[in-house]
Design a protein around this motif. Structure first.
Motif, short mmCIF file in Angstrom:
data_model
loop_
_atom_site.label_atom_id
_atom_site.label_comp_id
_atom_site.label_asym_id
_atom_site.label_seq_id
_atom_site.Cartn_x
_atom_site.Cartn_y
_atom_site.Cartn_z
N ASP A 91 0.83 -1.20 0.00
CA ASP A 91 0.00 0.00 0.00
C ASP A 91 0.87 1.26 0.00
N VAL A 92 1.88 1.28 0.87
CA VAL A 92 2.78 2.43 0.95
C VAL A 92 3.60 2.56 -0.34
N LEU A 93 4.09 1.43 -0.85
CA LEU A 93 4.87 1.47 -2.09
C LEU A 93 4.04 1.97 -3.28
N SER A 94 2.77 1.63 -3.31
CA SER A 94 1.93 2.12 -4.41
C SER A 94 1.82 3.64 -4.38
N LEU A 95 1.68 4.23 -3.19
CA LEU A 95 1.64 5.69 -3.10
C LEU A 95 3.01 6.27 -3.43
N TYR A 96 4.07 5.65 -2.93
CA TYR A 96 5.42 6.13 -3.18
C TYR A 96 5.71 6.19 -4.68
N PHE A 97 5.44 5.11 -5.40
CA PHE A 97 5.71 5.09 -6.84
C PHE A 97 4.77 6.03 -7.60
N LEU A 98 3.58 6.21 -7.09
CA LEU A 98 2.66 7.17 -7.72
C LEU A 98 3.18 8.59 -7.55
N LEU A 99 3.70 8.91 -6.37
CA LEU A 99 4.30 10.23 -6.15
C LEU A 99 5.50 10.44 -7.08
N LEU A 100 6.32 9.40 -7.22
CA LEU A 100 7.46 9.49 -8.14
C LEU A 100 6.99 9.70 -9.58
N SER A 101 5.92 9.03 -9.98
CA SER A 101 5.43 9.17 -11.35
C SER A 101 4.89 10.58 -11.63
N PHE A 102 4.52 11.30 -10.58
CA PHE A 102 4.09 12.68 -10.74
C PHE A 102 5.27 13.65 -10.63
N GLY A 103 6.48 13.12 -10.55
CA GLY A 103 7.67 13.96 -10.50
C GLY A 103 7.93 14.59 -9.15
N LEU A 104 7.35 14.05 -8.10
CA LEU A 104 7.55 14.61 -6.76
C LEU A 104 8.73 13.93 -6.09
N HIS A 105 9.56 14.74 -5.46
CA HIS A 105 10.71 14.24 -4.72
C HIS A 105 10.88 15.11 -3.49
N PHE A 106 10.95 14.49 -2.32
CA PHE A 106 11.24 15.23 -1.09
C PHE A 106 11.92 14.28 -0.11
N ASP A 107 12.49 14.86 0.94
CA ASP A 107 13.24 14.07 1.92
C ASP A 107 12.35 13.01 2.57
N LEU A 108 12.92 11.84 2.77
CA LEU A 108 12.23 10.73 3.42
C LEU A 108 10.87 10.43 2.80
N MET A 109 10.81 10.49 1.47
CA MET A 109 9.54 10.34 0.77
C MET A 109 8.88 8.99 1.05
N LEU A 110 9.65 7.92 1.10
CA LEU A 110 9.08 6.61 1.35
C LEU A 110 8.48 6.54 2.75
N VAL A 111 9.18 7.07 3.72
CA VAL A 111 8.69 7.07 5.10
C VAL A 111 7.47 7.97 5.23
N LYS A 112 7.51 9.14 4.60
CA LYS A 112 6.40 10.08 4.68
C LYS A 112 5.17 9.58 3.93
N SER A 113 5.34 8.63 3.03
CA SER A 113 4.19 8.05 2.32
C SER A 113 3.31 7.23 3.25
N ILE A 114 3.85 6.85 4.38
CA ILE A 114 3.08 6.06 5.34
C ILE A 114 1.94 6.89 5.93
N ILE A 115 2.17 8.17 6.16
CA ILE A 115 1.19 9.02 6.84
C ILE A 115 -0.13 9.12 6.07
N PRO A 116 -0.13 9.47 4.78
CA PRO A 116 -1.41 9.51 4.06
C PRO A 116 -2.09 8.14 3.98
N ILE A 117 -1.30 7.08 3.88
CA ILE A 117 -1.89 5.74 3.82
C ILE A 117 -2.61 5.41 5.13
#
Length: 175
Positions: free
Chosen positions: A65-91
């Motif tokens: 679930d977290v990886l799906s949001l992470y890769f979706l954020l990457l596909s939109f060209g978004l990059h920020f610090d600790l992006m994988l970890v921060k993807s947990i919060i919206p999930i």
């Protein structure tokens, strides 16, 4: 060995006598039945291997679930610090939010809590967060729709409304 076999009776008895004693009889009965059924569900957790498997399966599902949001954020060209970890919060926010009864496919609650997680917590612009949430919702719903449709087509399942109405009438429910 766990005491889950005795827990439902003890827990329901405690709740009935110490917490729910003030309710009217019909409300008391419905609430007590619901609690008994809830605690009865714990009976399936009667061994360490079942508990460990349940935890492992849950962790794998959360990771995907977290990886799906992470890769979706990457596909939109978004990059920020600790992006994988921060993807947990919206999930987490989305999964807590969709526990609220809503429209089929979690339409509404999924988008509301997803937008809060992405816009307010991660600071993503609303114009980018909305399509991300819509696509994420589609990604979570589409596999179920495809598998369900496949099963419906291959097994030629038919819904007999007359039989459903007869069952409702047998139970005393209105059409």
């Amino acid at each position: 060995y766990f005491s889950y076999h005795t827990m439902p009776k003890k827990a329901v008895f405690f709740i009935k006598t110490k917490i729910l004693f003030f309710l009217k009889e019909e409300t008391y009965r419905k609430t007590a039945d619901t609690l008994h059924n809830f605690f009865h569900g714990f009976r399936s957790l009667n061994s360490i291997s079942i508990i460990v498997n349940s935890i492992l399966y849950s962790m794998v599902i959360w990771i995907f679930d977290v990886l799906s949001l992470y890769f979706l954020l990457l596909s939109f060209g978004l990059h920020f610090d600790l992006m994988l970890v921060k993807s947990i919060i919206p999930i987490i926010m989305i999964n807590l939010g969709i526990m609220i009864p809503a429209a089929p496919g979690d339409i509404g609650t999924f988008h509301y809590f997803g937008n809060i997680g992405l816009v307010k917590i991660l600071g993503i612009a609303q114009s980018i967060a909305t399509p991300i949430i819509i696509i994420l919702n589609l990604m979570t719903m589409l596999p179920g729709f495809i598998l369900g449709g496949y099963h419906l087509i291959t097994h030629h399942e038919k819904i007999d409304l007359k039989e459903i109405n007869l069952e409702k009438n047998d139970k005393g429910e209105k059409n």
